[in-house]
Design a protein around this motif. Structure first.
Motif, PDB file in Angstrom:
ATOM      1  N   SER A 117       0.840  -1.201   0.000  1.00 47.48           N
ATOM      2  CA  SER A 117       0.000   0.000   0.000  1.00 47.48           C
ATOM      3  C   SER A 117       0.877   1.254   0.000  1.00 47.48           C
ATOM      4  O   SER A 117       2.057   1.201  -0.335  1.00 47.48           O
ATOM      5  CB  SER A 117      -0.915  -0.018   1.222  1.00 47.48           C
ATOM      6  OG  SER A 117      -0.149  -0.071   2.405  1.00 47.48           O
ATOM      7  N   CYS A 163      -8.047   0.739   5.771  1.00 50.59           N
ATOM      8  CA  CYS A 163      -8.549   1.639   4.721  1.00 50.59           C
ATOM      9  C   CYS A 163      -8.217   3.095   5.047  1.00 50.59           C
ATOM     10  O   CYS A 163      -7.858   3.883   4.161  1.00 50.59           O
ATOM     11  CB  CYS A 163     -10.067   1.490   4.564  1.00 50.59           C
ATOM     12  SG  CYS A 163     -10.583  -0.063   3.807  1.00 50.59           S
ATOM     13  N   GLY A 185      -4.764   4.014   3.951  1.00 47.95           N
ATOM     14  CA  GLY A 185      -4.671   4.269   2.517  1.00 47.95           C
ATOM     15  C   GLY A 185      -5.182   5.647   2.157  1.00 47.95           C
ATOM     16  O   GLY A 185      -4.613   6.348   1.311  1.00 47.95           O
ATOM     17  N   LEU A 222      -6.256  -0.069  -1.167  1.00 47.76           N
ATOM     18  CA  LEU A 222      -7.529   0.439  -0.642  1.00 47.76           C
ATOM     19  C   LEU A 222      -8.710  -0.220  -1.346  1.00 47.76           C
ATOM     20  O   LEU A 222      -9.698  -0.596  -0.708  1.00 47.76           O
ATOM     21  CB  LEU A 222      -7.576   1.960  -0.812  1.00 47.76           C
ATOM     22  CG  LEU A 222      -8.865   2.665  -0.386  1.00 47.76           C
ATOM     23  CD1 LEU A 222      -9.168   2.398   1.086  1.00 47.76           C
ATOM     24  CD2 LEU A 222      -8.763   4.168  -0.640  1.00 47.76           C
TER      25      LEU A 222
END
Length: 494
Positions: free
Chosen positions: A57, A141, A144, A342
Motif C-alpha cells: 500500500s 482503509c 490508505g 484500498l
C-alpha cells in the motif's frame, strides 16, 4: 493550481484509465462470485501482480522510505521479514487455500471458508471473523486514505481536508463499479507502475548526487550509523521488524487473490513472478530512502518538506529530479499503491457485510443482482467511515498499517495456516485462535508490553490456543473427508 500542470494532467489520465478498466470489468460482473472473486478466473500473472500490489500500500512509497530516511538501514529488517513471510505464504498457504475453499462450499470469503471448513452451524465463527475484518480493515482503509491525502496535499497544494476526498474518490469509483475484476486488472497496471518508479528513482537520485561513492560519503558524513543495520536496535526490536512477515498468513485481501486463481497449477508460476516483483520493489524502496539522505544532505535548501514529514521523501525527490511529465507518472505510482490496496480492502469489507451478514442472516434468498448492489452500497459505507477516521491530519501511514496488519496476522494467520495443513483442527480451536489473536493484539498494543510488536505474541498465543482447544475435541468425519479430498486434489495438481 494550473490546469496545464503536467503532473495534474498525468494524474487525471491515470485515474481515467483505472475507471475505464472498472467499466470494462462491470460488463463481466454478473453475480456475487464475479463481484467478490472474479469468478475464480485469474491467471498466474494477474494473481501474482494483484497479490503484490494489494499488499504494498502507500507505506511502500511513503512509510518505509521515510523510516529509512530517518534511521538508515536499521529499518530494513522489516523488508527482510516481509520477503520471508510472503514466500512462506505462497509456499504453504496459496495452493492449499485455493483448493480448500473450493472443497468447502466453494467459499467466497474467509468467514465463509471458516464456517464451511469447520461445519459451524451456529454462525458464531462467521460473525466473529467478519467483525474482525470490519474493525481492522476500516483502520487499514483509513491508512490508505491518509496516504492518498498526503500525496494530493503535497503535489497540488490542496488543504488536507480537500485532498482526503480527492484521494479516495477515484478508488471508490472503480471498486464500486467493477468489483474484484476491476481491482485485479487495475492492480496489474499499478504493480507495473510501482516497479518502474522504484527502479528508476534511486538510479536518478544516485546520478544527481554524483554516483554511488559520493552518495555513500554524504550518507556517512550525515551519520556513520546510517550503514549500521544494528543501529539503535535490540534483539526485541529486530524480532519486531522481522515479525511483520507473520502478517501475510492472515491478510484477507492477499488471501483473496489465492482463492481467485484459475487453478492450483497457476500458483507456482505466480509465486515466482510475485516474489521477483516484491524483492525489486522493496530493494528500490530502501534505496530511495537511503540515497535520499545523501541528496537532501547536499541540498539542505530543498529539504524543508522532508524534514517536516519524512514520509514525503519519495514525493519530493520525484518533484525535484524529474521532468514534470515523468514526475507525474512517478507520483501516480504512489496513487497506484494506495488505490490497489484500498480498493481490495473496501471489497473485502463489502464482501464480509454482503455475504456474511446480509445474505446469511437477513436475505437468504436474495437474487444475485440484489447482492451485487448491496455489495456496492457496502463499499460506499466502509469508505465513508474510513474517510472519517482519516480526518486527523496528524495520522502517520506506517502507524495505522502496523496495527491493522498485526490484527489480521494474529487473528487469522494461525487459523488459516493451521486449517490448510492440519486436518484435526476443530471449530472451537478456530474460534479460540481468532479471539485470542485479536484480543492479544489489542491488549498488547494498549500496554506496549516489552516493546515487542504485538503481532508476535498474538500469533504465538493464537497458535497455542488452536492446538490445545482442538485437542480437547475432534473434527467430524465430514471435515476430515473434505480435508483429505482437498489435500489429494492439491498434491495431484500443484
Amino acid at each position: 493550481m494550473s490546469v496545464s500542470n503536467p503532473t495534474l494532467i498525468t494524474f487525471v489520465i491515470y485515474i481515467a484509465a483505472m475507471v475505464l478498466i472498472g467499466l470494462m470489468a462491470y460488463r463481466s460482473t454478473n453475480n456475487l462470485s464475479d463481484y467478490i472473486l472474479g469468478g475464480r478466473s485469474l491467471g498466474s500473472v494477474v494473481t501474482a501482480l494483484s497479490a503484490g500490489a494489494s499488499d504494498m500500500s502507500g507505506w511502500l512509497l511513503m512509510g518505509l522510505p521515510g523510516a529509512i530516511y530517518m534511521s538508515g538501514l536499521s529499518e530494513s529488517w522489516i523488508a527482510i521479514g516481509l520477503i520471508v513471510g510472503a514466500y512462506l505464504n505462497w509456499l504453504f498457504v496459496a495452493g492449499r487455500l485455493r483448493v480448500q475453499t473450493e472443497h468447502n462450499g466453494d467459499a467466497l470469503t474467509l468467514p465463509d471458508y471458516f464456517s464451511s471448513r469447520f461445519e459451524d452451524k451456529s454462525g458464531l465463527l462467521r460473525i466473529i471473523s467478519a467483525v474482525v475484518i470490519l474493525v481492522f480493515f476500516t483502520i487499514y482503509c483509513a491508512s490508505g486514505i491518509v496516504a492518498g491525502a498526503r500525496l494530493f496535499e503535497s503535489t497540488f497544494g490542496m488543504s488536507y481536508e480537500t485532498a482526503l476526498w480527492a484521494g479516495a474518490a477515484a478508488t471508490i469509483a472503480y471498486t464500486f463499479v467493477g468489483g474484484f475484476l476491476a481491482v485485479s486488472w487495475t492492480d496489474t497496471v499499478q504493480a507495473t507502475l510501482m516497479i518502474f518508479a522504484l527502479i528508476l528513482t534511486p538510479i536518478i537520485v544516485l546520478l544527481a548526487t554524483g554516483g554511488i561513492d559520493t552518495a555513500f560519503l554524504a550518507i556517512e558524513a550525515k551519520n556513520p550509523d546510517n550503514f549500521n543495520m544494528l543501529k539503535n536496535t535490540t534483539f526485541i526490536g529486530i524480532i519486531s521488524l522481522m515479525g511483520w512477515g507473520l502478517g501475510y498468513f492472515g491478510q484477507p485481501h492477499i488471501l483473496a487473490r489465492f482463492m481467485a486463481a484459475d487453478s492450483v497449477k497457476s500458483i507456482a508460476n505466480a509465486r515466482r513472478i510475485s516474489m521477483t516483483w516484491m524483492i525489486l520493489c522493496l530493494g528500490g524502496t530502501v534505496a530511495v530512502g537511503f540515497f535520499g539522505i545523501a541528496y537532501f544532505s547536499a541540498h539542505p535548501e530543498v529539504a524543508g518538506p522532508v524534514n517536516e514529514n519524512h514520509e514525503r521523501v519519495f514525493i519530493e525527490l520525484a518533484k525535484l529530479l524529474f521532468n514534470p511529465w515523468i514526475a507525474g507518472v512517478l507520483l501516480s505510482a504512489i496513487l497506484a499503491a494506495v488505490m490497489s490496496t484500498l480498493s481490495c480492502q473496501l471489497l473485502v469489507c463489502s464482501s464480509a457485510l454482503t455475504e456474511d451478514f446480509y445474505k446469511t442472516f437477513l436475505r437468504k434468498n436474495a437474487s444475485q443482482v440484489e447482492l451485487v448492489w448491496v455489495g456496492r452500497a457496502m463499499v460506499l459505507l466502509v469508505a465513508l467511515i474510513a474517510i472519517a477516521m482519516a480526518a486527523n491530519p496528524n495520522n502517520r501511514v506506517l502507524g495505522l498499517v502496523s496495527y491493522a496488519w498485526a490484527g489480521f496476522g494474529a487473528a487469522f494467520g494461525p487459523v488459516v495456516l493451521i486449517s490448510v495443513i492440519w486436518k484435526n483442527m476443530t471449530r472451537n480451536g478456530a474460534l479460540a485462535g481468532i479471539l485470542v489473536g485479536a484480543i492479544t493484539v489489542i491488549v498488547w498494543k494498549h500496554f506496549e508490553l516489552l516493546g515487542l510488536y504485538e503481532i508476535i505474541p498474538g500469533f504465538i498465543f493464537a497458535s497455542l490456543a488452536i492446538y490445545f482447544v482442538s485437542k480437547m475435541g475432534a473434527p467430524t468425519a465430514g471435515m476430515v473427508e473434505r480435508f483429505d479430498a482437498a489435500e489429494k486434489d492439491y498434491n495431484l495438481n500443484k
